[in-house]
Design a protein around this motif. Structure first.
Motif, PDB file in Angstrom:
ATOM      1  N   ILE A   1      45.625  32.063  47.010  1.00 44.53           N
ATOM      2  CA  ILE A   1      44.681  33.097  46.571  1.00 44.53           C
ATOM      3  C   ILE A   1      44.302  32.794  45.133  1.00 44.53           C
ATOM      4  CG2 ILE A   1      44.296  35.565  46.247  1.00 44.53           C
ATOM      5  CD1 ILE A   1      46.600  36.065  48.209  1.00 44.53           C
ATOM      6  N   GLY A   2      43.033  32.609  44.869  1.00 46.37           N
ATOM      7  CA  GLY A   2      42.573  32.341  43.526  1.00 46.37           C
ATOM      8  C   GLY A   2      42.488  33.609  42.689  1.00 46.37           C
ATOM      9  N   VAL A   3      43.013  33.560  41.471  1.00 50.10           N
ATOM     10  CA  VAL A   3      43.025  34.723  40.586  1.00 50.10           C
ATOM     11  C   VAL A   3      42.715  34.278  39.158  1.00 50.10           C
ATOM     12  CG1 VAL A   3      44.664  36.045  41.979  1.00 50.10           C
ATOM     13  CG2 VAL A   3      45.510  34.504  40.202  1.00 50.10           C
ATOM     14  N   LEU A   4      42.335  35.250  38.344  1.00 48.83           N
ATOM     15  CA  LEU A   4      42.142  35.017  36.920  1.00 48.83           C
ATOM     16  C   LEU A   4      43.450  35.311  36.193  1.00 48.83           C
ATOM     17  CD1 LEU A   4      38.618  36.614  36.331  1.00 48.83           C
ATOM     18  CD2 LEU A   4      39.210  34.185  36.109  1.00 48.83           C
ATOM     19  N   SER A   5      43.933  34.345  35.433  1.00 47.26           N
ATOM     20  CA  SER A   5      45.213  34.519  34.751  1.00 47.26           C
ATOM     21  C   SER A   5      45.158  35.650  33.730  1.00 47.26           C
ATOM     22  CB  SER A   5      45.624  33.210  34.063  1.00 47.26           C
ATOM     23  OG  SER A   5      44.638  32.810  33.113  1.00 47.26           O
ATOM     24  N   LYS A   6      43.998  35.881  33.122  1.00 44.27           N
ATOM     25  CA  LYS A   6      43.881  36.946  32.126  1.00 44.27           C
ATOM     26  C   LYS A   6      44.093  38.319  32.750  1.00 44.27           C
ATOM     27  CE  LYS A   6      43.172  34.832  28.245  1.00 44.27           C
ATOM     28  NZ  LYS A   6      44.162  34.972  27.137  1.00 44.27           N
ATOM     29  N   VAL A   7      43.617  38.490  33.987  1.00 40.27           N
ATOM     30  CA  VAL A   7      43.820  39.764  34.682  1.00 40.27           C
ATOM     31  C   VAL A   7      45.305  39.988  34.948  1.00 40.27           C
ATOM     32  CG1 VAL A   7      43.341  41.070  36.788  1.00 40.27           C
ATOM     33  CG2 VAL A   7      41.526  39.730  35.722  1.00 40.27           C
TER      34      VAL A   7
ATOM     35  N   MET B   1      35.224  41.645  41.651  1.00 38.63           N
ATOM     36  CA  MET B   1      35.713  40.498  40.890  1.00 38.63           C
ATOM     37  C   MET B   1      36.468  39.523  41.790  1.00 38.63           C
ATOM     38  SD  MET B   1      37.047  42.318  37.382  1.00 38.63           S
ATOM     39  CE  MET B   1      37.691  40.750  36.757  1.00 38.63           C
ATOM     40  N   LEU B   2      37.245  40.043  42.744  1.00 42.94           N
ATOM     41  CA  LEU B   2      37.959  39.176  43.671  1.00 42.94           C
ATOM     42  C   LEU B   2      36.994  38.411  44.559  1.00 42.94           C
ATOM     43  CD1 LEU B   2      41.047  41.268  44.846  1.00 42.94           C
ATOM     44  CD2 LEU B   2      41.089  39.044  43.720  1.00 42.94           C
ATOM     45  N   GLN B   3      35.966  39.108  45.049  1.00 40.93           N
ATOM     46  CA  GLN B   3      35.015  38.487  45.944  1.00 40.93           C
ATOM     47  C   GLN B   3      34.137  37.450  45.247  1.00 40.93           C
ATOM     48  OE1 GLN B   3      33.004  41.900  47.568  1.00 40.93           O
ATOM     49  NE2 GLN B   3      34.563  42.240  49.153  1.00 40.93           N
ATOM     50  N   ASP B   4      33.981  37.584  43.937  1.00 36.39           N
ATOM     51  CA  ASP B   4      33.181  36.608  43.188  1.00 36.39           C
ATOM     52  C   ASP B   4      33.833  35.236  43.159  1.00 36.39           C
ATOM     53  OD1 ASP B   4      31.195  38.389  42.683  1.00 36.39           O
ATOM     54  OD2 ASP B   4      31.916  38.946  40.677  1.00 36.39           O
TER      55      ASP B   4
END
Length: 326
Positions: free
Chosen positions: A173-179, A128-131
């Motif tokens: 670092i880009g992340v998903l806020s829901k995670v 998921m991070l690499q996507d």
């Protein structure tokens, strides 16, 4: 059953992980103490927790009762740390004291659960991070860019551009806020809300200074950038833990120490527990290898045990401090 505890009066105890704890008043002609024993359910071995504390071992103390706090991994004794009589006299007179409290930190004896790692969850989280899917960014310090900035700090022209220099020595670092919201909880929501408020105020002041209109908030009230003042390596490890729910086995004490500080500062108790357990495992391995290790010279780098000790002292992890001194 080998090494079983002796006859204990008024016993109490509890179960934590794979260990059974039992404590009680132990009286003989030679011994007058409140003894605590632990039984490892996997190894089927009894051992005594020798608490080297003057308040527990003194003849002028009288500990009469105990209970086990599994949530915080502590064995709590109730009694008197300055009794005018003795434990034997109080037992014969059926006197129970509740004037003093003494906590035995179980982690200080190296009693920690065996951590297991799920390869499936780790691989899924890394994928998921690499996507590259992200709706917010975490900004942090880039060590290489920080070093470059410090080397140029002697130049007056570089110091004058403070805002630009801050941008060049940070990394995102880009992340998903829901995670993060799921794994970090309410504290993450509060952090992003505070960042959003600060960003709106900054935009309003900038618009007022330029004579323009303040931008509308729109439907998205969450800030898209969250700044964590820590090195990129540590923050990247934090994000990886959020996504995988496991500590990477390759992380060394330096990374774990940084994670321990972040867990304490940003209210991430699950991460703090896992890092502490990993450090206990490091201490056990280090202790087992000490007999075969060549003594280091006086000017050698800080040892693994010292590094863990400093990290534990910084966040007040008494269990690690006691384990490291043992």
């Amino acid at each position: 059953m080998t090494n079983a505890p002796p006859f204990l009066r008024f016993p109490s105890g509890g179960v934590l992980w794979e260990n059974l704890f039992i404590g009680g008043v132990y009286l003989t002609t030679q011994v007058q103490e409140y003894a605590v024993f632990v039984y490892n359910l996997r190894a089927r071995v009894w051992s005594k927790l020798n608490y080297h504390d003057a308040e527990l071992n003194s003849r002028n103390t009288s500990w009469n009762f105990s209970f086990f706090n599994a949530e915080h991994a502590k064995y709590v004794l109730l009694g008197s740390s300055s009794s005018s009589t003795s434990l034997l006299s109080d037992y014969n007179d059926r006197i129970i004291n509740f004037t003093s409290l003494l906590e035995m930190d179980i982690a200080g004896y190296g009693i920690v659960p065996h951590t297991t790692y799920s390869g499936l969850s780790q691989n899924l989280g890394i994928s998921m991070l690499q996507d590259g899917l992200a709706d917010i960014e975490i900004a942090c310090f880039d060590r290489r860019r920080q070093d470059d900035f410090e080397s140029d700090a002697s130049d007056a022209s570089s110091v004058a551009e403070d805002s630009a220099s801050f941008t060049t020595r940070t990394r995102r670092i880009g992340v998903l806020s829901k995670v993060l919201e799921k794994r970090w909880g309410d504290y993450f929501v509060a952090l992003t809300a505070a960042a959003s408020t600060a960003a709106r105020r900054h935009s309003s002041h900038a618009s007022a200074d330029s004579g323009g209109d303040a931008p509308a908030d729109g439907n998205n009230s969450r800030s898209r950038v969250l700044f964590i003042p820590e090195r990129y390596e540590i923050v990247a490890a934090l994000v990886q833990w959020f996504y995988t729910d496991v500590l990477d086995p390759s992380w060394d004490v330096e990374v774990l120490s940084g994670l321990l500080g972040l867990a304490r500062t940003y209210k991430i108790p699950a991460l703090q527990r896992e890092v502490v357990l990993r450090m206990h495992e490091f201490l056990d391995k280090d202790r087992g290898a000490q007999s075969d290790r060549i003594p280091a010279p006086p000017d050698a780098a800080v040892s693994l045990r010292d590094s863990i000790f400093y990290a534990a002292a910084a966040v007040g992890e008494t269990g690690l401090l006691k384990h490291g001194q043992g």
